[in-house]
Design an enzyme around this catalytic site. Structure first.
Site, mmCIF file in Angstrom:
data_model
loop_
_atom_site.group_PDB
_atom_site.id
_atom_site.type_symbol
_atom_site.label_atom_id
_atom_site.label_comp_id
_atom_site.label_asym_id
_atom_site.label_seq_id
_atom_site.Cartn_x
_atom_site.Cartn_y
_atom_site.Cartn_z
ATOM 1 N N SER A 58 0.717 -1.696 0.003
ATOM 2 C CA SER A 58 0.003 0.366 -0.034
ATOM 3 C C SER A 58 0.987 0.917 0.188
ATOM 4 C CB SER A 58 -0.812 0.175 1.408
ATOM 5 O OG SER A 58 0.129 0.397 2.110
ATOM 6 N N LYS A 115 0.294 5.017 6.700
ATOM 7 C CA LYS A 115 -0.120 6.107 5.531
ATOM 8 C C LYS A 115 0.660 7.087 5.903
ATOM 9 C CE LYS A 115 -2.902 2.433 4.852
ATOM 10 N NZ LYS A 115 -2.958 1.940 3.713
#
Length: 295
Positions: A60, A121
């Site tokens: 990701s 993230k």
């Protein structure tokens, strides 16, 4: 010369008594256990309040982070919250001790609300921002984030970066050295504070659009750099995402740099394979975004 007679009563006894064997003491298991306890406590305390290692398990955050990367995450830059202790032992508690809000572009460790697992993230939106996405472009307070198109990135193919058709369809290629690579289309974003980083843009996807949203106080909007393969603030909790802006209490720390990276061929029982599995050129790579003047 006259000899000297020595009688029994004239014998001098040695001042040092005969040495007796000293009995061996048994292992002091209580002391050993106490030493181990304090050692474990010190390690857990360091991991909980100063810094801890972190392993990248997903794609990701490509292209900057690959599966198999090991990094250092510091706990103190934003202060401490209920997610700071190792193993997430504490129940939810509002607020942070010595809290400081992350900056746009920081790479952070976050726990989804109600979960005890860690995601990694990037901070895109801050409290009070009006944020939306249109056709893959992030718009903050009505201004589209600057995007440029550098050359595609060639990522060496290995067991931890297989470049499968399911995740990167049609991207497998052969490099100038005759080895297989994943040719990834890159979009470079520059946030309003001038911080830049590379993202992957594979084409149209359902996460390319996100309706306008005002980020609540003490919340952050987080996204993965692999925009079409990231379960982040754009994705509902029920689908494995972050379910929108995340409370700042759920931020566990800031990613600092890569310590080393493994290609997936290491075998735990074979130390030699650990060395052979090391990816070259990744150790020491900073995870802080590049600083530039906002334009």
């Amino acid at each position: 010369m006259r000899g000297i007679d020595v009688n029994e009563g004239d014998k001098v006894e040695s001042a040092t008594p005969p040495t007796e064997p000293v009995a061996k003491k048994g292992t002091d298991w209580a002391a050993e256990a106490k030493g181990i306890f304090w050692l474990v406590l010190a390690v857990l305390g360091f991991h909980s309040f100063i810094a801890k290692p972190f392993y990248i398990p997903s794609e990701s955050m490509m292209p900057g982070l690959l599966v198999g990367d090991r990094l250092v995450v510091t706990k103190y830059p934003y202060g401490w919250s209920f997610v700071s202790p190792t193993f997430h032992l504490l129940p939810y508690m509002h607020g942070r001790l010595f809290g400081r809000m992350p900056e746009r572009g920081d790479v952070v460790i976050v726990s989804p609300p109600g979960e005890k697992q860690d995601y990694i993230k990037r901070v895109i939106g801050l409290p009070g921002d009006r944020l939306e996405m249109r056709n893959g472009t992030v718009i903050i307070n009505g201004v589209p984030v600057k995007r440029t198109l550098p050359k595609p990135r060639l990522v060496a193919v290995d067991e931890n970066a297989p470049c499968s058709d399911m995740t990167f369809p049609g991207r497998l290629t052969t490099g100038p050295d005759g080895k297989p690579y994943c040719e990834l289309p890159i979009v470079r974003e520059t946030l309003p504070n001038g911080r830049s980083y590379d993202t992957i843009e594979l084409g149209a996807s359902r996460t390319d659009d996100f309706p306008p949203l005002t980020i609540p106080p003490e919340h952050l909007f987080l996204m993965g750099d692999n925009r079409d393969r990231s379960a982040d603030s754009r994705v509902p909790l029920i689908e494995g995402g972050l379910g929108g802006p995340v409370p700042w209490e759920n931020i566990g720390g800031r990613a600092e740099f890569i310590t080393f990276s493994l290609d997936g061929t290491a075998q735990w029982y074979n130390p030699l394979s650990w060395i052979e599995a090391l990816r070259s050129g990744r150790a020491g790579t900073s995870l802080h975004p590049q600083e530039a003047d906002a334009k």
